[in-house]
Motif scaffolding. Structure first.
Motif, PDB file in Angstrom:
ATOM      1  N   PRO A 275     -14.117 -38.051 -37.178  1.00  0.00           N
ATOM      2  CA  PRO A 275     -14.844 -38.944 -38.085  1.00  0.00           C
ATOM      3  C   PRO A 275     -16.009 -39.559 -37.321  1.00  0.00           C
ATOM      4  CG  PRO A 275     -12.792 -39.959 -37.373  1.00  0.00           C
ATOM      5  CD  PRO A 275     -12.871 -38.636 -36.708  1.00  0.00           C
ATOM      6  N   GLN A 276     -17.174 -38.975 -37.425  1.00  0.00           N
ATOM      7  CA  GLN A 276     -18.317 -39.410 -36.629  1.00  0.00           C
ATOM      8  C   GLN A 276     -19.467 -39.786 -37.539  1.00  0.00           C
ATOM      9  OE1 GLN A 276     -20.168 -39.999 -34.072  1.00  0.00           O
ATOM     10  NE2 GLN A 276     -18.827 -39.722 -32.324  1.00  0.00           N
ATOM     11  N   GLY A 306     -14.931 -45.683 -42.581  1.00  0.00           N
ATOM     12  CA  GLY A 306     -15.691 -46.848 -42.149  1.00  0.00           C
ATOM     13  C   GLY A 306     -16.282 -46.615 -40.774  1.00  0.00           C
ATOM     14  N   GLY A 307     -17.534 -46.920 -40.617  1.00  0.00           N
ATOM     15  CA  GLY A 307     -18.191 -46.713 -39.329  1.00  0.00           C
ATOM     16  C   GLY A 307     -18.826 -47.997 -38.839  1.00  0.00           C
ATOM     17  N   SER A 312     -20.530 -44.245 -33.752  1.00  0.00           N
ATOM     18  CA  SER A 312     -21.800 -43.542 -33.554  1.00  0.00           C
ATOM     19  C   SER A 312     -22.034 -43.106 -32.120  1.00  0.00           C
ATOM     20  CB  SER A 312     -22.959 -44.413 -34.045  1.00  0.00           C
ATOM     21  OG  SER A 312     -22.899 -45.689 -33.481  1.00  0.00           O
ATOM     22  N   ASP A 313     -21.195 -43.494 -31.190  1.00  0.00           N
ATOM     23  CA  ASP A 313     -21.320 -42.965 -29.831  1.00  0.00           C
ATOM     24  C   ASP A 313     -20.554 -41.650 -29.746  1.00  0.00           C
ATOM     25  OD1 ASP A 313     -21.752 -45.854 -29.613  1.00  0.00           O
ATOM     26  OD2 ASP A 313     -21.852 -45.470 -27.475  1.00  0.00           O
ATOM     27  N   ALA A 542     -26.487 -35.302 -42.893  1.00  0.00           N
ATOM     28  CA  ALA A 542     -26.301 -36.742 -43.070  1.00  0.00           C
ATOM     29  C   ALA A 542     -24.815 -37.058 -43.157  1.00  0.00           C
ATOM     30  CB  ALA A 542     -26.999 -37.211 -44.336  1.00  0.00           C
ATOM     31  N   ALA A 543     -24.380 -37.999 -42.354  1.00  0.00           N
ATOM     32  CA  ALA A 543     -22.962 -38.316 -42.303  1.00  0.00           C
ATOM     33  C   ALA A 543     -22.652 -39.432 -43.283  1.00  0.00           C
ATOM     34  CB  ALA A 543     -22.575 -38.722 -40.886  1.00  0.00           C
ATOM     35  N   ASP A 544     -21.881 -39.103 -44.304  1.00  0.00           N
ATOM     36  CA  ASP A 544     -21.487 -40.128 -45.262  1.00  0.00           C
ATOM     37  C   ASP A 544     -20.325 -40.908 -44.673  1.00  0.00           C
ATOM     38  OD1 ASP A 544     -20.687 -41.657 -47.440  1.00  0.00           O
ATOM     39  OD2 ASP A 544     -21.407 -40.144 -48.837  1.00  0.00           O
ATOM     40  N   ILE A 545     -20.564 -42.188 -44.401  1.00  0.00           N
ATOM     41  CA  ILE A 545     -19.487 -43.004 -43.830  1.00  0.00           C
ATOM     42  C   ILE A 545     -18.987 -43.995 -44.861  1.00  0.00           C
ATOM     43  CG2 ILE A 545     -20.260 -42.729 -41.476  1.00  0.00           C
ATOM     44  CD1 ILE A 545     -21.655 -45.419 -41.702  1.00  0.00           C
TER      45      ILE A 545
END
Lengths: 934, 200
Positions: A275-276, A306-307, A312-313, A542-545
């Protein structure tokens, strides 16, 4: 054919190439499941192209491609059905055949050298499959190329309690946990540093060593100095404020703990499920750490629970899983427990912030000094950027006479801080907004009027050279003032009840990508392919968080092609199939990905219209594209169905595939650090918060929030409102209850959700989200970010409201009851009162001078309002730079016309003595300077 | 996982056969006698919609309905609830038809990242089964044990209120957008679709 239907004209096209013949129409309802074409919804087509949608901020370049399909309508997220049925697959839901369970051995010491690790007993334990230590991963990595200071597992020393030491995979979790106890490690304890102030001093063993760039022998990771403007304006201020803040570190508190599944497939490619938010940087880091080319790695982003910046690292546990899986040949799943989530941290930096502000007798902000010492913890993470953001993002939306910023980020032996929603801007924003409130109090003017009279207009430049395009700050302030009934409440409420204002300013996408060199590589790329039956597949990285980026991309494609959103399928999970994308950080996705998606969709649209032209004989300029049908503007009976045009286009040109990309325009100044904080657009927000303070118990209850946010254009109002309310929740947590508590011995004491107090539903106020649409000229359909900016104003709004309620300024966050109680007791004793309930409530004490100033501020803001409107609608296109309010000419460089206008990124020798806490980092010299002196 | 002292794990617990009715189906699993219900549901029964957020009973992500009550499966030994009726998020919908609470969460933005959503759905469902016209206070109390970091709860409350309306029969259930149209060619297959209101 029934009567009344007209066939296409039988005439030849003017170029004589083609004769439009009689066409047999394909079945109705081509593509999509609804057989009846939907009417063009004029309420969602802008006025400038003949619709009914009001455009107070003027027309937009994307107006002509609006079809009234989905943009501006509240839509459920496209993946919400997966989420409400439990079918969304998060990190720990990936279960591969023959999986093994990985566990990580974490450091029990704050700071220690590893002399030796003996794994023989671990390997001998039945059920253990693979063991790895730092020796298996010598390469360092990090999210920023300039600060690659992390390893998969500690190589030489551990830098904080909970740092990764080794990892093991086993047949089940119990065996893996048992194995962790069998490592035999010899440590040499080092002297830990916990206090960021100590980090500024020399240390025998600095936590990291940066060679010749290391600052003496301190633990300073990054120091910043920025000075702009005319310092002479600061002398003899009419009003001033000075706040010294201590802000605790906070954590993102996402509900899904980190989890990762790694699997080397039979062809020797790594398949990594994680999960990134930023799968691409993980991709790069994996390649470096594992010594495998990037094309041999497929990073699969699972659903992200949830991010908020916390995912994000590139993370060491992702490397651990890959190393264990490579060693054992079996898939490895590592899932964190909640405590481990706090050990990896990357939350907001604990900060010591000092803000000094001055204003002149016309209520203009002449001086603006910030000193921010931030506690970075054990690793650099995004810290390089954070140390800039703490200063530069606090300047706008105000016009300043001068700006002076010193910042330093130090390493300490605590879990690493990093990026968190409102990256770097939140803490200083709070201090600055409270400082403005203090000045307004001293001048006895209304704080909203003070702000309104000092705003930068649209299409202007800030003091640090940021290019502001659209600017809805004024409207946001006016709307919260009206919505909250401010003028009836401010300084008029009884003791214990208060109301406060706060503003916010945030980047909408980082102007420079972190990794690209040369920088002309696009920030975002989107591919579109159209199926035979009309379904549209969109590939994006695009990462949907949870913020709804997938929905935003689907929406813009749906809008441009006028297709029902069910026909758009966004594929964004795999790095194998999605074009390179920089991920979900710095609120860039809506702005950049949606722009790229629009470009890709326009390409498809053009091909479809060309095909319709061929069939109908009418030029595309006269054709209207509506729900699954393209028809002649003046006679809707003449037209082709979408599918017909599609088949025609496919016959002529082959498969319909397109690619669109976005890169931000060249921007910014040339000074050191000019790139930090640059963005193609900025969001603005203003909140009013109402609080009840129980003066005897010290408990604060926030009851109402009016939250206005300028998001340019709400592509999906439901999602924007969700972001605004969610931001309020997170910000309220930080200002009222959330705190990472480090004990006297440096131990993190509340690494769980029981003692780390995230607001529950009972602590939530009623939030009235107000969407301000300023229509950004470069945004997709005018949109800007709405994910991070809305968090900023809630903190100062609450702190200011607490002052309005009980007349005490607090400079420690969070405002827990003990802190409130201490402040109340101090004031009660000072005023020699019997009971705290007798404390005076703050009131306006107008004198003739303040009434005059108040009037002049209101007059100025009225004039500025007209100026802003003209500039927003680009009726006035003259250049505007920060300083015009002080009488400078925007057409001449300020250095040339103002004596004493300075722009510096290093302090003068005589300034060194006056620098604040973080500024003391400038007293030290870099190793290379020290060497050259020898 | 902090510490280097080796403490041997307690002897492995005995295995036993556990049976319960999960989402209307009888299941039988061979579990260790000290197994946590959350682990059994996720790792053995395979209902991965039950989420693990904290393992401490603080986040509410693992909420399931056990014999009508919303309970935290991470604080529940599987053995304690043997023979019970357990509903997870997978059991809310009937086939392809979403339960009102599910469609309302989707429709009203009650779910953003979606990780806490199963827990909220089950807490809300347990409330609505007992009381289809809950007050604001009752809704707050029903979901006070669930943490959501994305939505700020406001849209979750909106979703629950909308679902309550459907339960009371005051509103129509939301039709899923992807429902196939019953008659895709109402006017014959060769009729082109026309702008509404326009004469053919």
């Amino acid at each position: 054919m029934s009567a009344g239907y007209r066939q296409q004209p039988n005439s030849a096209r003017k170029d004589g190439k083609r004769v439009a013949g009689k066409q047999v129409f394909p079945p109705p309802g081509s593509g999509g499941s609804d057989p009846v074409m939907k009417e063009r919804d004029l309420n969602f087509i802008p006025e400038s192209v003949g619709g009914k949608e009001p455009q107070p901020a003027g027309s937009h370049i994307h107006d002509r491609i609006r079809t009234g399909t989905v943009i501006g309508k509240p839509l459920p997220l496209v993946d919400s059905n997966a989420k409400v049925t439990g079918q969304a697959w998060y990190g720990d839901d990936v279960r591969l055949a023959n999986e093994s369970i990985g566990k990580i051995l974490r450091s029990p010491h704050h700071y220690a050298k590893i002399i030796s690790i003996d794994t023989s007993k671990v390997e001998a334990l039945p059920g253990v499959i693979a063991v790895a230590t730092g020796a298996d991963s010598p390469h360092s990595f990090g999210v920023l190329p300039v600060t690659k200071d992390e390893h998969a597992m500690a190589v030489e020393k551990v830098r904080h309690m909970g740092d990764l030491v080794a990892c093991v995979s086993a047949v089940d979790e119990a065996t893996a946990i048992e194995a962790l106890g069998l490592f035999e490690i010899e440590w040499e304890l080092l002297e830990p540093v916990f206090d960021p102030k100590k980090g500024l001093e020399d240390h025998d063993d600095p936590i990291h060593w940066r060679g010749k760039y290391h600052l003496a022998k301190t633990n300073v990771q990054k120091r910043v100095f920025q000075e702009f403007g005319d310092r002479s304006l600061v002398e003899n201020p009419f009003s001033s404020s000075h706040g010294k803040w201590t802000m605790a570190g906070v954590h993102h508190g996402f509900t899904e703990p980190h989890a990762v599944v790694a699997h080397w497939d039979p062809n020797g490619r790594l398949q990594l499920y994680t999960p990134q938010q930023v799968p691409h940087y993980t991709h790069r880091a994996l390649s470096t750490v594992l010594d495998v080319p990037m094309h041999q790695i497929n990073v699969i982003r699972t659903f992200v629970g949830g991010g908020f910046g916390g995912k994000s690292d590139p993370f060491p546990h992702e490397m651990c899983a890959a190393i264990l899986a490579r060693k054992s040949g079996r898939p490895v799943r590592i899932t964190f427990d909640r405590e481990e989530v706090y050990w990896i941290n990357r939350g907001r930096h604990p900060s010591n912030i000092e803000v000094k502000m001055t204003a002149d007798d016309e209520g203009r902000i002449s001086g603006f000094d910030i000193d921010a010492l931030i506690d970075g913890g054990g690793f650099a993470s995004f810290g390089h950027v954070t140390s800039y953001y703490n200063g530069v993002l606090a300047t706008a939306p105000y016009e300043l006479g001068s700006f002076h910023y010193t910042g330093a980020r130090v390493w300490t032996n605590k879990p690493a801080s990093g990026a968190m929603r409102g990256h770097g801007a939140v803490n200083t924003r709070c201090a600055v907004e409270v400082g403005l409130d203090e000045m307004a109090e001293e001048m006895n003017v209304d704080p909203i009027d003070l702000r309104l009279a000092n705003l930068l207009p649209p299409h202007s430049r800030t003091i640090t050279g940021f290019r502001i395009t659209s600017n809805g700050m004024r409207e946001a302030l006016e709307r919260v003032r009206e919505g909250s009934n401010w003028d009836e409440k401010f300084r008029k409420l009884p003791l214990g009840k208060g109301i406060g204002i706060g503003c916010g300013f945030f980047i909408s996408g980082s102007g420079l990508p972190i990794h690209w060199d040369p920088n002309r590589f696009p920030h975002a790329t989107v591919h579109i392919q159209v199926d035979m039956d009309g379904g549209v597949t969109v590939h994006t990285g695009a990462a949907d968080i949870g913020q709804g980026s997938t929905t935003a991309v689907a929406q813009v494609v749906s809008e441009v092609l006028a297709l029902p959103i069910e026909m758009i399928h966004v594929r964004s999970h795999e790095s194998d199939t999605s074009p390179v994308d920089l991920g979900s950080y710095s609120s860039r996705v809506t702005f950049m990905n949606a722009n790229a998606a629009i470009r890709a969709a326009l390409d498809i649209r053009e091909k479809l219209l060309d095909a319709a032209w061929d069939i109908l004989g009418y030029h595309p300029n006269t054709l209207i594209i509506n729900d699954r049908r393209i028809y002649y503007k003046h006679d809707p009976a003449i037209g082709v169905s979408y599918l017909q045009a599609l088949h025609k286009a496919q016959e002529d040109k082959g498969a319909l595939i397109s690619s669109g990309s976005y890169r931000s325009p060249p921007m910014g100044g040339v000074h050191k650090g000019a790139a930090a904080g640059l963005a193609p657009a900025y969001s603005f927000s203003a909140y009013v918060a109402e609080v009840d303070v129980d003066i005897e118990l010290g408990l604060i209850k926030c009851t109402n929030v009016w939250a206005a946010h300028d998001c340019g254009k709400a592509l999906n109002p439901l999602a924007v409102k969700g972001q605004i309310i969610g931001s309020c929740h997170m910000g309220l947590g930080q200002v009222l209850s959330e705190k990472m508590v480090y004990g006297r011995t440096g131990h993190l004491q509340n690494a769980n959700l029981l003692e780390y107090k995230i607001p529950s539903i009972h602590e939530m106020p009623h939030v009235e989200p107000i969407i301000v649409e300023s229509s950004d000229p470069e945004g997709p359909f005018g949109a800007k970010e709405a994910g991070e900016g809305p968090l900023l104003p809630i903190l100062p709004a609450v702190v200011n409201a607490v002052y309005d309620a009980i007349g005490i300024r607090y400079n420690d966050l969070p405002l827990t009851p003990d802190i409130i109680f201490k402040g109340v007791e101090k004031k009660r004793k000072k005023l020699k009162l019997e009971e705290a309930t007798e404390l005076p409530s703050p009131r306006f004490t107008h004198g003739p001078k303040s009434i005059e100033l108040q009037k002049s501020l209101m007059k100025r803001s009225q004039e500025h309002k007209k100026r802003d409107l003209a500039r927003q609608k680009t009726e006035d296109t003259s250049p505007y730079v920060n300083g015009v309010l002080f009488g400078f000419d925007p057409n001449i460089p300020l250095e040339d016309q103002v004596e004493g206008w300075r722009m510096a990124t290093e302090p003068d020798p005589e300034q060194l003595a006056e620098l604040g806490l973080a500024g003391r980092a400038w007293l030290k010299k870099e190793q290379r300077q020290m060497e050259s002196e020898k | 996982m902090v510490g280097t002292e080796y403490v041997p794990m307690t002897p492995k617990a005995a295995k036993e056969i556990w049976s319960a009715k999960v989402n209307g189906e009888s299941v039988e699993e061979l579990i260790t006698s000290n197994a946590i219900l959350l682990d059994v549901l996720r790792d053995q029964v395979g209902t991965l919609g039950v989420k693990r957020g904290c393992d401490l009973g603080t986040c509410g992500c693992c909420t399931v309905i056990i014999d009508g009550d919303a309970r935290l499966s991470c604080l529940c030994l599987a053995g304690q609830v043997a023979g019970s009726e357990i509903t997870t998020v997978e059991g809310l919908s009937e086939g392809a038809h979403l339960a009102p609470i599910q469609s309302c969460f989707a429709e009203h933005g009650g779910s953003q990242c979606g990780f806490c959503t199963p827990g909220f759905l089950l807490s809300a469902q347990a409330l609505l089964t007992e009381n289809d016209s809950p007050s604001d206070k009752e809704i707050s109390c029903a979901i006070e044990g669930n943490l959501c970091r994305c939505t700020g709860y406001q849209q979750i409350v909106d979703s629950i209120k909308a679902a309550a309306e459907i339960h009371r029969g005051e509103a129509e259930p939301v039709q899923p957008a992807s429902n196939p149209h019953p008659n895709p060619h109402p006017e014959g297959p060769d009729q082109p679709s026309m702008p509404p209101g326009h004469a053919r």
